[in-house]
Enzyme design. Sequence first.
Site, PDB file in Angstrom:
ATOM      1  N   TYR B  18      24.836 -59.394  -5.273  1.00 45.50           N
ATOM      2  CA  TYR B  18      25.170 -60.218  -6.438  1.00 45.50           C
ATOM      3  C   TYR B  18      24.821 -59.427  -7.687  1.00 45.50           C
ATOM      4  CZ  TYR B  18      24.904 -64.397  -9.480  1.00 45.50           C
ATOM      5  OH  TYR B  18      25.080 -65.333 -10.468  1.00 45.50           O
ATOM      6  N   TYR B 172      22.708 -73.622  -0.903  1.00 45.92           N
ATOM      7  CA  TYR B 172      21.760 -72.646  -1.439  1.00 45.92           C
ATOM      8  C   TYR B 172      20.856 -73.246  -2.512  1.00 45.92           C
ATOM      9  CZ  TYR B 172      19.867 -68.667  -3.900  1.00 45.92           C
ATOM     10  OH  TYR B 172      18.999 -67.796  -4.483  1.00 45.92           O
ATOM     11  N   HIS B 173      21.497 -73.821  -3.518  1.00 45.40           N
ATOM     12  CA  HIS B 173      20.752 -74.279  -4.681  1.00 45.40           C
ATOM     13  C   HIS B 173      19.966 -75.552  -4.394  1.00 45.40           C
ATOM     14  CE1 HIS B 173      24.287 -71.982  -5.690  1.00 45.40           C
ATOM     15  NE2 HIS B 173      23.549 -71.430  -6.624  1.00 45.40           N
ATOM     16  N   LYS B 536      14.703 -76.854 -22.860  1.00 46.68           N
ATOM     17  CA  LYS B 536      15.222 -75.547 -22.479  1.00 46.68           C
ATOM     18  C   LYS B 536      16.223 -75.059 -23.521  1.00 46.68           C
ATOM     19  CE  LYS B 536      16.329 -74.629 -18.236  1.00 46.68           C
ATOM     20  NZ  LYS B 536      15.401 -73.511 -17.989  1.00 46.68           N
ATOM     21  N   ASP B 540      20.722 -71.526 -19.952  1.00 47.26           N
ATOM     22  CA  ASP B 540      20.190 -71.546 -18.599  1.00 47.26           C
ATOM     23  C   ASP B 540      19.971 -72.992 -18.152  1.00 47.26           C
ATOM     24  OD1 ASP B 540      18.649 -71.154 -16.267  1.00 47.26           O
ATOM     25  OD2 ASP B 540      16.828 -71.192 -17.479  1.00 47.26           O
ATOM     26  N   HIS B 542      18.715 -73.987 -15.066  1.00 47.27           N
ATOM     27  CA  HIS B 542      17.736 -74.197 -13.992  1.00 47.27           C
ATOM     28  C   HIS B 542      16.592 -75.037 -14.541  1.00 47.27           C
ATOM     29  CE1 HIS B 542      19.901 -70.683 -12.425  1.00 47.27           C
ATOM     30  NE2 HIS B 542      19.583 -71.150 -11.244  1.00 47.27           N
TER      31      HIS B 542
END
Lengths: 256, 662
Positions: B18, B172-173, B536, B540, B542
């Site tokens: 990646y 995945y996440h 945040k 981003d 996350h």
Amino acid sequence: MRTLRPRGTTLAIVAVDPSSRESGGALLGDRIRVRSGSADPGVLIRSMAARDRLGGLADGTRAAVVILAAAYDRVFVETVGVGQSEIAVAALVDTLVYVVNPGTGDLLQFMKAGILEAPDIFVVNKSDLGADAARTAGELESGLALGGRQDEAAPPPVLLASARDATGIDALAAALDAHRQALLEGDGLRERRRRGREGFVLETLELRYGSFGLDAIGGPSALRARIREDAAATAFALIATLGREIEAALRKPRAR
Amino acid sequence: MTKPRTAERDRPWVIRTYSGHSSAEASNALYRSNLEKGQTGLSVAFDLPTQTGFDADHPLARGEVGKVGVPIGHVEDLAALFEGIPLDRMNTSMTINATAAWLLALYVAVAERNGIDPGSLQGTTQNDIIKEYLSRGTYIFPPGPSLRLISDMVAYTVDALPRWNPVNICSYHLQEAGATPVQEIAYAMATALAVLDAVRARDDVPSEALPRIVGRISFFLNAGIRFVEEICKVRAMAELWDGLTRERYGVEDAKLRRFRYGVQVNSLGLTEAQPENNVIRIALETLGVTFSKKARCRALQLPAWNEALGLPRPWDQQWSLRIQQILAYETDLLEYADLFDGSHVVEARTRDLREAAREEMEQVLAMGGAVAAVENAFMKQRLVASHTQRTRAIESGELTVVGVNAYTESEPSPLTAGATNVLRVDESAERDQIERLAAFRSRRNAVEVAAALQNLKDVVQDGGNVMPPSIRAAHAGVTTGEWSDALRSLFGEYRAPTGVVARKLDASGPRTQEVRGRVHALSERLGRPLKILVGKPGLDGHSNGAEQIAVKARDVGMEVVYEGIRLTPDEIARSARDEGVHVIGLSILSGSHGVLVIDVLDRLRKLGLDDVPVVVGGIIPESDAEALRRAGVRRVYTPKDFDLTRILSDVVDVVSESAPGE
């Protein structure tokens, strides 16, 4: 916000969220849901924690609203949510809007909760759910038709809206304007603020000294009359004066 | 006795890394060198403005251009990215979601420009919006329209790009966000069913095409350190998928029911402490998704050992590439049939996971499926709960993490000596990209651009497929921001529920109680409860770290204004003023902390709020942390500060130091 700001109306939002009983902390998440408010100087959002107050409001809410009302065209107060007898907010605002989600209650529950009596406008949110929303609106309308309100002749509007799809918001803004207009035309606004002031002073005194304290200087009805007469004093000044009286009365031995 | 060895070695999975950063040209050079080193496919990392549909010169893009991936603003950027790479023979995976239709349109347009038949294109667009709401945060539109874009792509590619995987359902996440294996399986399956149900309901998809469509659905998994359980997890997923596709969609051809998946080995589980140990973690995690032939991944990408420190350099990525090559070409793994068939232990664990996952999935389906379970925050709340539990287990030492909460003594590491153990994105990358964008805008045909955008809006509004007008727009020179704005004007923007507010209180533990006592004492000194703003800045998405901090701050008795993601520094400063907070906590994982945090400090100063202390958490190399502290940031926290209670206790100190009347 999307409806009022383009008209040039400035607005403040006081959003009250519950506090944790155990830690005293609170998560105030209302800003997440309101996009692009903080970049606009015509919008102020203040989150407040309810702390240990019942009634769906925080301690400082009234003070905040009084100050904000001087600086902004409209002040919106969002409460923790209203359950049985938790409508302290009715004593604070000019227009009380009750927002309900579809399917959250039937007619009997609405009546039991006593929420059919006070609000000036009813809104069923999530109208995008269709039939469920319409049914809830129907329940509210039939409840209001049963009477028991002072404005029996002209029952308050029941509106459908969807925050998700931004529908019905214009109609709500129009209903808010209409209610305000009606208050201004008659004696409604003055009457309402007077009652709100009385309610707030009494409630605060009762919170501090209990019903025992109120009774020590004549009881609620007599106090209400005194507050009405002293129209020039602010609510906060009245609380201070009457509080001192109560303290003095409580120190005296009670006559038998 | 029969020999269990297969006659020939199996073909290895697609080996890739990646990657992408700075600019199309720089990333192209990286891809070419990776292919020379033996990589067999490409996995494109896009920067956050590209992922969230902003041009490089948008205010929200500031500090983010070229940081976590390559910036792609228009067709010429994408052409430069694949310069000299034969698209008809390449397998390209794109980690792109909200703007997936646009990036695929650009890819098709570049192929057409080079005279390549789009029908020959092979690869994957990630395109799983559900997990963006749950974990990754790069969504743009509300769930309904997002699902519609995905189903448009599925319907379009089945005939036009028959070798393309239009959607890669991501578990995945979910694992990163704290999912247990059961939740991971269940929510991934529920998401896949939401996509397929939406496709099946379309008028323009004939029922005979449905099995082929099912055969193109692929998954994207995480591989965690509990690798035995991971083997069972992938086997359980393969069994469940086989059953679901047969029962629900009537797929008779067993090949089309095969569970196809790619893997990125767990990045967030990598540690900043003793980072050399991560190489061993990565190798073991790789076993979980390659050991069992029946449930072996189709493509694999490994993180680099130093990802918890910052962006990996080419050498760091090469080290991970070699792990794959040693496993595929040097060991005898690919010579055998499935190693676990007939293992009572593996089969029993597989069955348990499958059945528990099926139950959890049915619960999601009963409330209306994955989209409903996003909107009512059910899945998010479950994930936040598991994640919180995991964090606490690490804090308490119940869960061993070598070098972090056990065996922490270490010799000085020669690998981390010196300041250059991570890649630095050249600060000029953003400026250069903005200049290239301006030059591109000035030389395109404005009339064609306007017509293509109008056509895009008209077609989408009429319910037509988004792909053909997007490909036309790509050729016409429309930019990523313009394409996204056109759809924003039709669909609106979404803010997902966070799952934070409903979290239960954690009163347990004397340490929490102790900090709570300190918060209450300080609140009395301040005259009102300690109020903190958590937000945040930048793009981003996350948000897990910020949410964990917000929940913990509430648990220790603070009043927490949680503002969520995608905020400009200006918005954060104004919120701090309007809310009257005592301290501000910022979280940034994208590496753009330099610009964004300094910006927040500047805005605060302009508003006369220089006395409000700011603390920052994120993937921040020590040299940057030092620079931030010099600029006035009071504390910097990095992944090695895993103890939330200690962080919050520290925040109390910070506020106490700044409070008047000590």
